[in-house]
Enzyme design. Structure first.
Site, PDB file in Angstrom:
ATOM      1  N   TRP A  34     -41.288 -57.308  55.138  1.00 46.52           N
ATOM      2  CA  TRP A  34     -41.799 -56.333  54.312  1.00 46.52           C
ATOM      3  C   TRP A  34     -42.945 -55.835  55.224  1.00 46.52           C
ATOM      4  O   TRP A  34     -43.808 -54.906  54.744  1.00 46.52           O
ATOM      5  CB  TRP A  34     -42.530 -56.649  52.429  1.00 46.52           C
ATOM      6  CG  TRP A  34     -43.565 -58.084  52.591  1.00 46.52           C
ATOM      7  CD1 TRP A  34     -44.545 -58.423  53.536  1.00 46.52           C
ATOM      8  CD2 TRP A  34     -42.480 -59.148  52.690  1.00 46.52           C
ATOM      9  NE1 TRP A  34     -44.718 -59.437  53.016  1.00 46.52           N
ATOM     10  CE2 TRP A  34     -43.275 -60.045  52.643  1.00 46.52           C
ATOM     11  CE3 TRP A  34     -41.175 -59.426  51.555  1.00 46.52           C
ATOM     12  CZ2 TRP A  34     -43.688 -61.566  52.056  1.00 46.52           C
ATOM     13  CZ3 TRP A  34     -41.295 -60.624  51.731  1.00 46.52           C
ATOM     14  CH2 TRP A  34     -42.150 -62.339  52.004  1.00 46.52           C
ATOM     15  N   GLU A  47     -43.917 -56.266  47.114  1.00 46.00           N
ATOM     16  CA  GLU A  47     -45.239 -56.799  45.604  1.00 46.00           C
ATOM     17  C   GLU A  47     -44.517 -57.095  44.561  1.00 46.00           C
ATOM     18  O   GLU A  47     -45.629 -58.069  44.321  1.00 46.00           O
ATOM     19  CB  GLU A  47     -45.601 -55.557  46.043  1.00 46.00           C
ATOM     20  CG  GLU A  47     -46.851 -54.633  47.172  1.00 46.00           C
ATOM     21  CD  GLU A  47     -47.274 -55.942  47.598  1.00 46.00           C
ATOM     22  OE1 GLU A  47     -47.802 -56.963  46.399  1.00 46.00           O
ATOM     23  OE2 GLU A  47     -47.309 -56.121  49.050  1.00 46.00           O
ATOM     24  N   LEU A  92     -35.858 -66.103  39.333  1.00 45.03           N
ATOM     25  CA  LEU A  92     -37.679 -65.760  39.633  1.00 45.03           C
ATOM     26  C   LEU A  92     -38.566 -65.554  38.834  1.00 45.03           C
ATOM     27  O   LEU A  92     -39.398 -65.579  38.881  1.00 45.03           O
ATOM     28  CB  LEU A  92     -37.791 -64.170  40.749  1.00 45.03           C
ATOM     29  CG  LEU A  92     -37.090 -63.954  41.583  1.00 45.03           C
ATOM     30  CD1 LEU A  92     -36.717 -62.069  42.450  1.00 45.03           C
ATOM     31  CD2 LEU A  92     -37.728 -64.449  42.916  1.00 45.03           C
ATOM     32  N   TYR A 130     -53.764 -52.780  41.975  1.00 41.20           N
ATOM     33  CA  TYR A 130     -53.437 -53.066  43.269  1.00 41.20           C
ATOM     34  C   TYR A 130     -52.441 -52.605  43.713  1.00 41.20           C
ATOM     35  O   TYR A 130     -52.134 -52.562  45.506  1.00 41.20           O
ATOM     36  CB  TYR A 130     -53.422 -55.278  43.091  1.00 41.20           C
ATOM     37  CG  TYR A 130     -52.861 -55.469  43.655  1.00 41.20           C
ATOM     38  CD1 TYR A 130     -53.049 -56.378  44.840  1.00 41.20           C
ATOM     39  CD2 TYR A 130     -51.227 -55.793  44.163  1.00 41.20           C
ATOM     40  CE1 TYR A 130     -52.582 -56.876  45.485  1.00 41.20           C
ATOM     41  CE2 TYR A 130     -50.481 -56.047  45.340  1.00 41.20           C
ATOM     42  CZ  TYR A 130     -51.174 -56.762  45.992  1.00 41.20           C
ATOM     43  OH  TYR A 130     -50.806 -57.156  46.884  1.00 41.20           O
ATOM     44  N   ASP A 148     -55.806 -59.118  45.481  1.00 41.51           N
ATOM     45  CA  ASP A 148     -54.840 -60.184  45.091  1.00 41.51           C
ATOM     46  C   ASP A 148     -55.814 -61.473  45.272  1.00 41.51           C
ATOM     47  O   ASP A 148     -56.945 -61.672  44.962  1.00 41.51           O
ATOM     48  CB  ASP A 148     -53.841 -60.514  45.026  1.00 41.51           C
ATOM     49  CG  ASP A 148     -53.376 -61.208  46.323  1.00 41.51           C
ATOM     50  OD1 ASP A 148     -54.901 -60.860  47.026  1.00 41.51           O
ATOM     51  OD2 ASP A 148     -52.248 -60.913  47.126  1.00 41.51           O
ATOM     52  N   CYS A 202     -58.320 -70.002  54.011  1.00 43.88           N
ATOM     53  CA  CYS A 202     -58.550 -70.023  53.104  1.00 43.88           C
ATOM     54  C   CYS A 202     -57.885 -70.505  51.745  1.00 43.88           C
ATOM     55  O   CYS A 202     -58.114 -69.459  51.251  1.00 43.88           O
ATOM     56  CB  CYS A 202     -59.670 -69.205  52.995  1.00 43.88           C
ATOM     57  SG  CYS A 202     -60.656 -68.058  51.877  1.00 43.88           S
TER      58      CYS A 202
HETATM   59  S1  SF4 Z   1     -65.315 -69.917  56.612  1.00 48.05           S
HETATM   60 FE1  SF4 Z   1     -64.083 -71.264  55.317  1.00 48.05          FE
HETATM   61  S2  SF4 Z   1     -64.612 -69.884  53.162  1.00 48.05           S
HETATM   62 FE2  SF4 Z   1     -65.647 -68.942  54.420  1.00 48.05          FE
HETATM   63  S3  SF4 Z   1     -63.423 -67.286  54.319  1.00 48.05           S
HETATM   64 FE3  SF4 Z   1     -63.004 -69.209  56.657  1.00 48.05          FE
HETATM   65  S4  SF4 Z   1     -61.783 -70.292  55.141  1.00 48.05           S
HETATM   66 FE4  SF4 Z   1     -62.720 -69.242  53.707  1.00 48.05          FE
END
Ligand code: SF4
Length: 336
Positions: A34, A47, A92, A130, A148, A202
């Site tokens: 995509w 999506e 799904l 969204y 999201d 993250c």
């Molecule tokens: S520093 Fe760590 S907590 Fe902050 S955005 Fe980057 S990965 Fe996420």
């Protein structure tokens, strides 16, 4: 966990923040199908599929490419019957999404194509803020922000935001922040990058802040404590009792769902615990659905009168019928 100290504020310095994300994404961005297209239909299908299903499932099991080869444009899906649509969606889950996608396809076909303005997109059935913004950014490369679950986590950590991100006021705040941070000149790249940051470094739990391209902009001293979410309802354990009934010709008794959520899907016919008390239990399967943990008890029955909505099906026809995953797995195991 080691986390570099924040030295910059993304809201005060959005340009270097966007640049850092764009450079990282240019070198490390994943190649998803995509991301190779600007066709709004292909973007919309991705999506909707990814709303409640992992990328690994959507791609790894071929759902995305198979669906687009069956329904390559809105006009094709607009006239599709329930059976092929549900079959293409089988596995799904959340089958309401498939029917809603067909509603969107019908509206787009009637309108002669996809609009690109936010207001008009949001008037299409099944398209909220969204999805409308995702279509604008990913298909049309128009300025738009997306929030999201992944983006909400990244933003909450960047800003050290300690309110529930899934509360109305938390969401409102995150959308405001997302719109201030979004790159008006590279919306496709920016939104792909911040989503991917949430899928990779993250991630939920303990993030990899040492490798993060925007750690200098990240205010939280304790990322694993974020985001804050409202308490989920407790999981409820329930038991269902179903029949594995075959007649003298070897046909299998199935029930076609009429309820809203799984309308049109086929499953093993359900009976009360009292009705199955004297029938041998030949297998059990457990699965989770929304907040329920279900134990399905399967009882063998030589023959059974078909009730309303139930009918007999030869073994070779079973593979062509759309079934919810737990039932498909149970039937395949029993046939094997
Ligand atoms: S520093 Fe760590 S907590 Fe902050 S955005 Fe980057 S990965 Fe996420």
């Amino acid at each position: 966990m080691l986390k570099p100290r924040a030295t910059r504020d993304p809201l005060h310095e959005p340009l270097p923040f966007r640049d850092a994300l764009a450079v990282w994404f240019g070198q490390n961005g994943r190649d998803y199908p995509w991301r190779r297209t600007t066709d709004p239909w292909a973007v919309l299908v991705s999506e909707v599929m990814l709303q409640q299903t992992q990328i690994a499932t959507v791609l790894g099991r071929g759902y995305y490419t198979r669906f687009l080869s069956l329904f390559p444009d809105p006009a094709t899906l607009a006239v599709a019957e329930d059976e092929p649509l549900l079959k293409a969606w089988e596995g799904l889950g959340y089958y309401r999404r498939a029917r809603m996608l067909r509603e969107t396809a019908r509206a787009v076909t009637a309108a002669g194509g996809f609009p690109d303005s936010l207001d008009t997109l949001q008037k299409l059935p099944g398209i909220g803020r969204y999805t409308a913004n995702a279509l604008r950014a990913f298909a049309h490369d128009r300025p738009a922000a997306v929030v999201d679950g992944n983006v909400a986590r990244v933003l909450a950590r960047l800003l050290d935001y300690h309110h529930a991100v899934d509360s109305p006021s938390g969401l409102k705040h995150l959308w405001e922040v997302a719109e201030r941070l979004a790159d008006p000149h590279r919306p496709r790249i920016y939104n792909s990058a911040i989503m991917e940051l949430g899928q990779t470094f993250c991630r939920p739990g303990v993030p990899d802040c040492l490798a993060c391209p925007v750690s200098a902009f990240c205010k939280t001293p304790e990322p694993s404590a974020l985001p804050v979410k409202t308490a989920k309802p407790k999981t409820e354990r329930i038991h269902t009792h179903v029949l594995w009934a075959r007649d003298r010709m070897g046909r299998i008794l199935l029930h076609q769902e009429q309820g809203k959520r799984r309308q049109g899907l086929w499953k093993l016919p359900e009976r009360t615990p009292e009705e199955t008390a004297d029938l041998p239990e030949i297998a059990t399967r457990t699965y989770g659905i929304t907040r329920f943990h279900v134990t399905m008890h399967i009882h063998e029955c030589a023959d059974a009168p078909a009730r309303e909505g139930e009918s007999w099906h030869p073994e070779e026809a079973i593979a062509t019928l759309a079934m919810p995953s737990p039932y498909r797995k149970a039937v395949e195991a029993l046939l094997a």
